[in-house]
Design a protein around this motif. Structure first.
Motif: not given
Ligand code: ADP
Length: 533
Positions: A416-418, A420-422, A452-454, A465-467, A470-483
């Motif tokens: 899902r992150n891949a 959304e990033a694209m 991997s994504d393009s 701060h990836l993992f 609550f770290f997120t760069t998305k306006s509606r993200g939760s920052g919970l997924g990768l953690s």
């Molecule tokens: P969320 O998806 O709610 O933002 P995540 O913990 O899943 O929370 O992701 C944290 C941040 O990591 C994202 O907001 C994004 O900035 C970055 N990120 C995650 N996956 C990717 C990706 N495939 N490409 C670029 N940035 C990513």
């Protein structure tokens, strides 16, 4: 390689030993020279001077004897002169014997070569004089007999012969006295010279010994200097300044101590870093627990009203549709309300998942098959977003121990992150490549899934701060997924990390989820949890 060590103790001891030897040498040497001078002066005082005095007396007697003899024949009354001649004759050979005894006694002791030679020569000359005087005894007796017979002409002849012989022995005495006096003078001159020389050399030797002392002190100071630096360094470390500093290169115990100290400081620094990391992990866990409690509460409070709101909105929508107003403004607003309710429901579920992340129930799983199922699940979503999804099974992977639903959750997050990033970057031809491969990590057999994504790849900020929770760069993200995904990987005894995807796989971000291979003994069917229960 064993380093050659010059011990500070040895250096200091060697310095002081040199000093003691230098001062001791100077003292012994000047003592020896003084003793030689004393020996010379004692020889002069005990032998040469008394000898000279005794022989001088004899020489005086000889002169007097010659004078008395000269008048003897012509004298009217010879009684006084004859008495003098008798006393002198009797005493002089005794004194000579005394002088010879002194010389002989001295010859038995150790002497300089010059003194030895002089005393031997003195003894020889004394013998000659003694022989002369012994022969004169007969001539004296003859002269006295002639004088009683009143043969004056014969008496005068004998008298002249005797005077000649007495003067001869007087000359022998004079020459002997002179050679003894010359030796006394030579000895006293030598003593004086030696005294001056000893003084000069003592001053020089003392100066050299003092110089040696100064050098030894400086050397000891230089050897001990690093100790002060070491103390400063220890104080700095005490204040928490653990940065690396150059270690003194001295090849002695202090140098070794400094190196060991720096090694210890290095180990302390490494332990500090490990502690900090452990602390961060603990904080993360605490925050997760807090989120869990909060999520449980929020979910409890919000979930039921949300589901009745969703139901009501759905009923409202159905009613509007039945009223024949499917495209009206009211219908649009109801749809928007439904979307927001859906989002809020998803969010509460996500929080709930973090909060209730149970201990994984591990089972032997085929990672390839698990990935296949997950991809099937997201295929429609990816297709709708125009994403080209490719799965590559690089080689047969070993079975892994996994909790199927948790692992699927982690994979879904990555996919899902891949997407959304694209989407956010507006990538023209979005592509996701999922590779499954056998991969050993730190010598442990296992298998990995690489997503991997393009897309644009990870920003520097995201990478740092990836993992984090609550770290997120998305306006509606939760920052919970990768953690959450990393928690799942770690709970499986595996790992999750991010890197740049190779160009062949899209060149964007790549996430590698690694799991250890299931051991053979775990081949038994049935559930086991992460602790192996
Ligand atoms: P969320 O998806 O709610 O933002 P995540 O913990 O899943 O929370 O992701 C944290 C941040 O990591 C994202 O907001 C994004 O900035 C970055 N990120 C995650 N996956 C990717 C990706 N495939 N490409 C670029 N940035 C990513």
């Amino acid at each position: 390689m064993a380093r050659r060590t010059r011990s500070v103790r040895t250096q200091v001891l060697a310095g002081f030993a040199t000093l003691i030897l230098a001062f001791g040498g100077v003292a012994v040497w000047s003592l020896q020279r003084q003793q030689r001078t004393v020996r010379s002066l004692r020889l002069a005082n005990e032998v040469y001077l008394p000898l000279t005095a005794a022989l001088g007396e004899d020489r005086g007697n000889q002169s007097q004897l010659a004078t008395v003899l000269d008048r003897l024949v012509d004298e009217q009354n010879r009684v006084g002169s004859q008495t003098f001649i008798d006393v002198t004759r009797r005493s002089r050979r005794g004194r000579l014997a005394g002088a010879r005894a002194v010389v002989q006694r001295r010859l038995r002791l150790a002497l300089d070569r010059d003194d030895q030679r002089l005393l031997e020569e003195t003894l020889r000359r004394l013998d000659v004089i003694d022989r002369l005087w012994a022969e004169d005894e007969r001539l004296f007796d003859g002269l006295l007999r002639t004088l009683t017979s009143a043969d004056l002409a014969r008496a005068q002849r004998e008298e002249r012969e005797l005077i000649g012989r007495e003067l001869q022995s007087k000359d022998a005495l004079t020459s002997l006295i002179r050679s003894l006096q010359a030796r006394v003078k030579a000895l006293s001159d030598g003593a004086e010279r030696q005294q001056a020389e000893t003084l000069r050399l003592t001053v020089i030797a003392t100066a050299v010994a003092c110089l040696l002392g100064v050098l030894t002190t400086l050397r000891a100071r230089r050897a001990l200097d690093p100790l002060a630096r070491l103390r400063d360094r220890a104080q700095a470390v005490g204040r928490g300044e653990l940065g690396t500093v150059p270690v003194p290169a001295a090849e002695d115990e202090i140098g070794e101590l400094a190196q060991e100290f720096e090694r210890m400081v290095g180990a302390m620094g490494a332990r500090d870093v490990a502690l900090r990391e452990a602390n961060e992990k603990r904080l993360q866990a605490e925050r997760l627990a807090a989120v869990g409690r909060m999520a449980a509460h929020v979910t409890h409070e919000v979930r039921n009203p949300l589901s009745s709101m969703a139901l009501n909105a759905e009923m409202l929508g159905d009613e509007l549709d039945a009223m024949g107003e499917p495209g009206s403004e009211s219908r649009r607003l109801v749809r928007s309300i439904q979307r927001e309710i859906d989002r809020l429901t998803r969010l509460t579920e996500e929080y709930l998942r973090v909060a209730r992340l149970p201990t994984p129930r591990l089972q032997r799983e085929d990672l390839g098959a698990l990935v296949d199922e997950t991809l099937l699940f997201v295929a429609a979503e990816m297709g709708a977003a125009g994403v080209e999804l490719t799965k590559v099974l690089e080689e047969a992977t070993p079975p892994v121990r996994a909790d199927e639903s948790q692992l699927r959750q982690a994979l879904l997050n990555l996919l899902r992150n891949a997407r959304e990033a694209m989407e956010l970057a507006g990538v023209a031809s979005p592509r996701v490549v999922v590779r499954v491969m056998a991969l050993a990590k730190d010598g442990v057999e296992g298998a990995a899934v690489c997503v991997s994504d393009s897309g644009p790849g990870l920003s520097a900020e995201a990478e740092a701060h990836l993992f984090e929770l609550f770290f997120t760069t998305k306006s509606r993200g939760s920052g919970l997924g990768l953690s959450l995904s990393r928690e799942i990987a770690v709970a499986h005894g595996g790992s999750l990390h991010a890197e740049r995807a190779p160009a062949s796989d899209g060149g964007g971000a790549r996430f590698v989820l690694w799991l250890p291979a299931a051991l053979d003994e775990g081949a038994t069917e049935g559930a086991i949890d992460a602790e192996g229960r």
